[in-house]
Structures are given as structure tokens and as C-alpha cells.
Design an enzyme around this catalytic site. Structure first.
Site, short mmCIF file in Angstrom:
data_model
loop_
_atom_site.label_atom_id
_atom_site.label_comp_id
_atom_site.label_asym_id
_atom_site.label_seq_id
_atom_site.Cartn_x
_atom_site.Cartn_y
_atom_site.Cartn_z
N HIS A 251 -4.72 1.87 7.39
CA HIS A 251 -3.35 2.38 7.52
C HIS A 251 -3.10 3.50 6.50
O HIS A 251 -2.52 4.54 6.83
CB HIS A 251 -2.39 1.20 7.29
CG HIS A 251 -0.93 1.55 7.23
ND1 HIS A 251 -0.02 1.09 8.16
CD2 HIS A 251 -0.22 2.29 6.34
CE1 HIS A 251 1.19 1.56 7.84
NE2 HIS A 251 1.10 2.29 6.74
N GLU A 252 -3.55 3.29 5.26
CA GLU A 252 -3.30 4.28 4.20
C GLU A 252 -4.15 5.53 4.37
O GLU A 252 -3.68 6.64 4.11
CB GLU A 252 -3.51 3.65 2.81
CG GLU A 252 -2.66 2.42 2.50
CD GLU A 252 -1.16 2.59 2.71
OE1 GLU A 252 -0.68 3.74 2.64
OE2 GLU A 252 -0.49 1.57 2.98
N GLN B 275 2.96 9.91 1.11
CA GLN B 275 4.30 9.32 1.25
C GLN B 275 5.27 9.72 0.14
O GLN B 275 6.48 9.58 0.30
CB GLN B 275 4.19 7.78 1.30
CG GLN B 275 3.46 7.29 2.54
CD GLN B 275 3.30 5.79 2.51
OE1 GLN B 275 2.35 5.28 1.93
NE2 GLN B 275 4.23 5.06 3.09
N GLY C 257 0.83 -1.19 0.00
CA GLY C 257 0.00 0.00 0.00
C GLY C 257 0.87 1.24 0.00
O GLY C 257 1.97 1.23 0.57
N CYS D 265 5.58 -0.13 7.18
CA CYS D 265 5.25 1.04 6.36
C CYS D 265 6.47 1.37 5.51
O CYS D 265 7.60 1.36 6.03
CB CYS D 265 4.89 2.21 7.27
SG CYS D 265 4.48 3.73 6.38
N LEU D 266 6.26 1.69 4.25
CA LEU D 266 7.39 2.07 3.39
C LEU D 266 8.07 3.34 3.90
O LEU D 266 9.23 3.57 3.60
CB LEU D 266 6.91 2.26 1.95
CG LEU D 266 6.51 0.97 1.22
CD1 LEU D 266 5.85 1.29 -0.12
CD2 LEU D 266 7.71 0.06 1.02
N HIS E 19 -2.52 7.88 6.64
CA HIS E 19 -1.49 8.73 6.02
C HIS E 19 -2.08 10.04 5.50
O HIS E 19 -1.46 11.10 5.61
CB HIS E 19 -0.83 8.02 4.83
CG HIS E 19 0.26 7.07 5.21
ND1 HIS E 19 1.41 7.48 5.85
CD2 HIS E 19 0.41 5.73 5.01
CE1 HIS E 19 2.21 6.42 6.03
NE2 HIS E 19 1.62 5.35 5.53
C1 QAP Z 1 0.84 -0.94 5.12
O1 QAP Z 1 2.97 -1.31 4.24
C2 QAP Z 1 0.50 -2.25 5.75
O2 QAP Z 1 9.74 -1.93 6.44
C3 QAP Z 1 1.64 -1.07 3.85
O3 QAP Z 1 11.63 -2.71 4.70
C4 QAP Z 1 1.48 -3.05 6.31
O4 QAP Z 1 3.60 -1.86 2.17
C5 QAP Z 1 -0.78 -2.66 5.80
C6 QAP Z 1 7.65 -2.47 3.52
C7 QAP Z 1 1.15 -4.27 6.88
C8 QAP Z 1 -1.12 -3.88 6.36
C9 QAP Z 1 -0.15 -4.67 6.90
C10 QAP Z 1 8.05 -2.15 4.79
C11 QAP Z 1 8.63 -2.87 2.61
C12 QAP Z 1 6.27 -2.35 3.07
C13 QAP Z 1 9.37 -2.24 5.18
C14 QAP Z 1 3.91 -1.71 3.34
C15 QAP Z 1 10.35 -2.63 4.26
C16 QAP Z 1 9.96 -2.96 2.97
C17 QAP Z 1 5.26 -1.89 3.85
CO CO Z 2 2.40 3.43 5.57
#
Ligand code: QAP
Ligand code: CO
Length: 168
Positions: free
Chosen positions: A134-135, A51, A46, A92-93, A138
Site C-alpha cells: 500500500h505504501e 502523503q 503506515g 489510508c490516512l 503511494h
Molecule cells: C495502510 O493505513 C494500511 O480512515 C495504512 O480515519 C491500511 O494507517 C495498510 C487511518 C490497512 C494495511 C491495512 C485511516 C486512521 C489509518 C482512517 C492507515 C482514519 C484514521 C490508516
Molecule cells: Co495510504
């Protein structure tokens, strides 16, 4: 298409509140395509426009195994349809390398517009419901680390600040 730089916590631009999208044009479509490319490239599920320092109410999500189910939510709003909370280990990215447990309502109903401006509704549960909430956070300048203790949040902030200094 092009990859967009992703803002990282504790960047204050992640705290801005996004404005509604009012114009559905070619430029918006290009932005959406670039957001998907950026999200897939970073192995994300996401990404909110906030972001990438675009303060518009726009999200892209793909929680599918094969990365073949892109979902675009423009001007999203949700209501909780199941007050029961469920826990999920979120990342989270914008907070790379850190994951922690957050509780959120299990089931929601989302209303949004698609990339052409067409309104749609869907119900979501599981990881999709987590991801949408979550999004949408943001877009309100909120991060998953805000749900953690201030001790945990500070620890994460210090580690990321150190990383940012190294690469600056
Ligand atoms: C939000 O998160 C989310 O730390 C989206 O090193 C997360 O895409 C919603 C990511 C979990 C539901 C469950 C994070 C990639 C990606 C990192 C992401 C990383 C590489 C996170
Ligand atoms: Co995020």
C-alpha cells in the site's frame, strides 16, 4: 518534533511519482522522526512521504500492537514470493473515514535502505505485506481507492470534497 499536514484524496499532489533518496543526513533523520510522530498521532500504521507532500522514496510503518516496532524503508523495492492473493480491508490516512477490501499478493520480499543508508532485506506476510505494498503504491502516485470500482471511488471523492469545503 513536529506534526506534518497530511494530503487528502483527491489532492493531485498524491499522484506525483517520488524520486530516490540519495542523501542520508541529519535532515533526513528529522523528516523520518516527524513522519513517525505524524503517523502515530493520526493512529496510522503506515505513512509514505508522498502523503506529507515530500516526493522522496521513503516510508514509515508500525503494524505492532504496542506501537513499539517502527520500520523505516528508504528506496524500497519488493518482489512477490507467493502469488496467492489475500484480501484485506484497507484504509489510508489520506482517505480518512473510508475502508474497503483490496486483494494483493500474500507474501513479498522487500529490499530497502535504513535511515543510515544501510541496505537490508526482509520477507513479509500478513498485514505487514499489505502495508508495504500500500505504501509503495503511494510512491508511484497510486491510492487504494484506485483498486475499487469507479462508482465507489467517485462516491468517496465527493464525500471528501464536501468535507474539505466545510473545513475550508
Ligand atoms: C495502510 O493505513 C494500511 O480512515 C495504512 O480515519 C491500511 O494507517 C495498510 C487511518 C490497512 C494495511 C491495512 C485511516 C486512521 C489509518 C482512517 C492507515 C482514519 C484514521 C490508516
Ligand atoms: Co495510504
Amino acid at each position: 518534533m513536529s506534526l506534518l499536514p497530511i494530503l487528502e484524496f483527491p489532492d493531485s499532489r498524491l499522484r506525483k511519482i517520488a524520486s530516490p533518496v540519495t542523501v542520508f543526513d541529519e535532515k533526513l533523520e528529522v523528516l523520518i522522526d516527524n513522519m513517525f510522530e505524524t503517523m502515530y498521532n493520526a493512529q496510522g500504521i503506515g505513512l509514505a512521504a508522498t502523503q506529507i507532500d515530500v516526493h522522496k522514496r521513503l516510508l514509515v510503518i508500525d503494524v505492532s500492537e504496542n506501537k513499539d516496532s517502527p520500520l523505516t524503508f528508504i528506496n524500497p523495492e519488493f518482489e512477490v514470493i507467493e502469488n496467492e492473493l489475500s484480501e484485506y480491508d484497507e484504509g489510508c490516512l489520506s482517505v480518512p473515514g473510508f475502508y474497503d477490501t483490496v486483494s494483493r499478493p500474500q507474501r513479498i520480499k522487500v529490499r530497502a535502505q535504513d535511515r543510515l543508508g544501510q541496505a537490508f532485506e526482509m520477507e513479509a506476510d500478513g498485514i505487514l505485506a499489505v502495508c508495504i505494498q500500500h505504501e509503495v503504491d503511494h510512491l508511484e502516485g497510486k491510492l487504494f481507492v484506485d483498486y475499487l470500482s469507479s462508482l465507489k471511488r467517485q462516491r468517496i471523492r465527493k464525500k471528501l470534497e464536501k468535507e474539505h469545503k466545510k473545513s475550508a
